[in-house]
Design a protein around this motif. Structure first.
Motif, mmCIF file in Angstrom:
data_model
loop_
_atom_site.group_PDB
_atom_site.id
_atom_site.type_symbol
_atom_site.label_atom_id
_atom_site.label_comp_id
_atom_site.label_asym_id
_atom_site.label_seq_id
_atom_site.Cartn_x
_atom_site.Cartn_y
_atom_site.Cartn_z
ATOM 1 N N ALA A 231 0.827 -1.209 0.000
ATOM 2 C CA ALA A 231 0.000 0.000 0.000
ATOM 3 C C ALA A 231 0.860 1.259 0.000
ATOM 4 C CB ALA A 231 -0.934 -0.008 1.214
ATOM 5 N N VAL A 232 1.955 1.247 0.771
ATOM 6 C CA VAL A 232 2.851 2.409 0.786
ATOM 7 C C VAL A 232 3.494 2.619 -0.579
ATOM 8 C CG1 VAL A 232 5.006 3.283 1.746
ATOM 9 C CG2 VAL A 232 3.293 2.302 3.259
ATOM 10 N N ASP A 233 3.961 1.524 -1.200
ATOM 11 C CA ASP A 233 4.612 1.641 -2.511
ATOM 12 C C ASP A 233 3.642 2.143 -3.569
ATOM 13 O OD1 ASP A 233 6.941 0.763 -1.372
ATOM 14 O OD2 ASP A 233 6.645 -1.335 -1.944
ATOM 15 N N LYS A 234 2.445 1.584 -3.612
ATOM 16 C CA LYS A 234 1.497 1.955 -4.651
ATOM 17 C C LYS A 234 0.959 3.370 -4.450
ATOM 18 C CE LYS A 234 1.767 -1.801 -6.968
ATOM 19 N NZ LYS A 234 2.343 -1.797 -8.331
ATOM 20 N N THR A 235 0.630 3.724 -3.227
ATOM 21 C CA THR A 235 0.102 5.068 -2.978
ATOM 22 C C THR A 235 1.164 6.132 -3.209
ATOM 23 O OG1 THR A 235 -1.381 4.105 -1.320
ATOM 24 C CG2 THR A 235 -1.142 6.493 -1.332
ATOM 25 N N GLY A 236 2.371 5.893 -2.690
ATOM 26 C CA GLY A 236 3.447 6.848 -2.934
ATOM 27 C C GLY A 236 3.824 6.929 -4.400
ATOM 28 N N GLY A 237 3.853 5.777 -5.069
ATOM 29 C CA GLY A 237 4.148 5.792 -6.491
ATOM 30 C C GLY A 237 3.089 6.515 -7.302
#
Length: 435
Positions: A231-237
């Motif tokens: 979730a952190v990777d996708k949202t930040g990306g």
């Protein structure tokens, strides 16, 4: 004494005719089987309690729906800034201070953008008010020339000042000032709530993960931490890729607006970049409306050029720029992205439209980690090629055969299926068959 069975009741006597006489009711007059079961009162009380709990929970959910939506926005905002905060914390900075610096930078950028946009809008409104009499005179002259009327600006102004429509509009505006003030204060309170919760989620992210994992078994803890990381990777990306596309869009529109000599080109370029990228589906149209309006005040043809550039750049962004920038961050199909935006809007309105794409990307990546993949067979149909002969003659072949059969000299055969072949008249045989 009459014979009795084991329960002490009288045995039933069979009549000579073979029929059984009716059973006599008990001595106390009670009819057997009509008493209330002992479990029924408890079941009724339990059902009423469940209905009461459901109604109470539904009422509480509807009362807290605003707070829950704000917490959801704050959670996704904390996920978006989590990479920057973690990178600063890994270099020795305290996590709370790193979160504060990130929020301070966002606040400075937002305040500067809103200030520049407000000054631009105020300047344009003042300019339009100052030039409104000249616009009105030109319109009146055009109407007088083409429709042979004798209108004057003074008469129109007097009619507007003494009209009932203007009086009612002023009264409604005066009564709606309080409502507007209440909405503004409510919006500021919601913004403060989102900022506070997102700050706590980002600053206390490790503590929150430990508290969540402490109530789960070890096997589930690994899955929760993996889902959190995805979730952190996708949202930040998603946020960073959108920010990069907003930068490219802003620079491209700035070059156009500056070349046309449209005022406030930097602010309008920033407006187009941010609105077109962070408001799904309708953001492009909202972003292009303001530059077109400002360009129309300079020259109507400039507004047409801005419209053409916005449409062309949108196609370039959809088919060339966006697939390359989001291939590694939010790799979802455009149809899935559009459907997620529609579904998020139907569920949560504008908030759902904003968070639907990173949420769907997170779910897709999390499910992809547990779905087993197989090697695809090397079949031409996988690549969209049709195998010849697998589906019979094509439609064009059948139509051509029917057309050739209808040509003069080509008589279709009416021979029934399964009959022996007739001799060919063109082979030189006399048609009498073999001797």
């Amino acid at each position: 004494m009459a014979p009795t069975d084991e329960s002490g009741h009288d045995a039933q006597q069979t009549s000579p005719s073979g029929t059984t006489p009716p059973v006599r009711p008990p001595a106390d007059g009670a009819v057997p089987g009509t008493g209330m079961p002992p479990w029924l009162p408890r079941a009724m009380v339990l059902a009423l309690a469940l209905v009461a709990v459901f109604q109470l929970g539904s009422w509480a959910f509807h009362q807290l729906i605003g707070l829950l939506i704000n917490i959801l926005i704050a959670f996704f905002l904390a996920l978006a800034i989590e990479p920057a905060v973690s990178r600063m914390a890994n270099r020795g900075m305290r996590r709370g201070l790193a979160t504060f610096l990130v929020f301070l930078g966002l606040l400075v950028v937002t305040a500067g953008f809103v200030t520049l946009l407000g000054s631009m809008l105020a300047g344009q409104i003042i300019k339009m008010i100052e030039e409104f009499p000249a616009y009105l005179d030109s319109v009146i002259n055009w109407v007088n020339i083409h429709f042979r009327t004798d209108l004057r600006r003074v008469d129109i102004q007097k009619g507007l000042l003494h009209s009932d429509w203007l009086r009612k509009y002023v009264q409604n505006s005066a009564s709606g000032v309080l409502d507007v003030s209440t909405q503004v204060l409510g919006g500021l309170f919601q913004l403060l709530t989102i900022v506070l919760f997102s700050f706590y989620f980002a600053a206390d992210g490790p503590r929150l993960r430990r508290a969540l994992c402490s109530v789960l078994p070890p096997a589930r803890q690994a899955e929760v931490l993996r889902a959190w990381e995805i979730a952190v990777d996708k949202t930040g990306g998603y946020l960073y890729s959108r920010g990069l596309m907003a930068l490219v869009s802003g620079v491209a529109h700035y070059v156009l607006l500056q070349a046309l000599g449209i005022p406030y080109a930097p602010v309008l370029a920033v407006w187009v970049g941010l609105v077109s990228q962070f408001i799904p589906t309708i953001g492009t149209y909202l972003a292009g409306a303001l530059p077109m309006l400002v360009a129309f005040t300079v020259d109507p043809w400039y507004a047409l050029w801005v419209l053409i550039f916005v449409v062309v750049y949108q196609q370039f962004e959809n088919y060339m720029l966006q697939p390359k920038l989001t291939a590694k961050t939010v790799d979802i199909h455009p149809a899935v992205a559009f459907g997620s935006v529609v579904a998020g809007t139907a569920l949560l309105g504008a908030v759902g439209a904003l968070i639907s794409i990173p949420a769907v990307a997170t779910l897709q990546a999390f499910l992809g980690a547990y779905v087993k993949r197989y090697d695809v067979t090397d079949d031409p149909r996988v690549h969209g090629h049709r195998v010849r002969g697998s589906g019979g003659p094509g439609a064009l072949t059948r139509v051509r055969g029917l057309w050739e059969g209808r040509q003069p000299g080509n008589t279709p055969s009416t021979r029934p299926t399964g009959s022996p072949e007739a001799p060919d008249s063109a082979s030189g045989d006399s048609g009498t068959g073999p001797s």
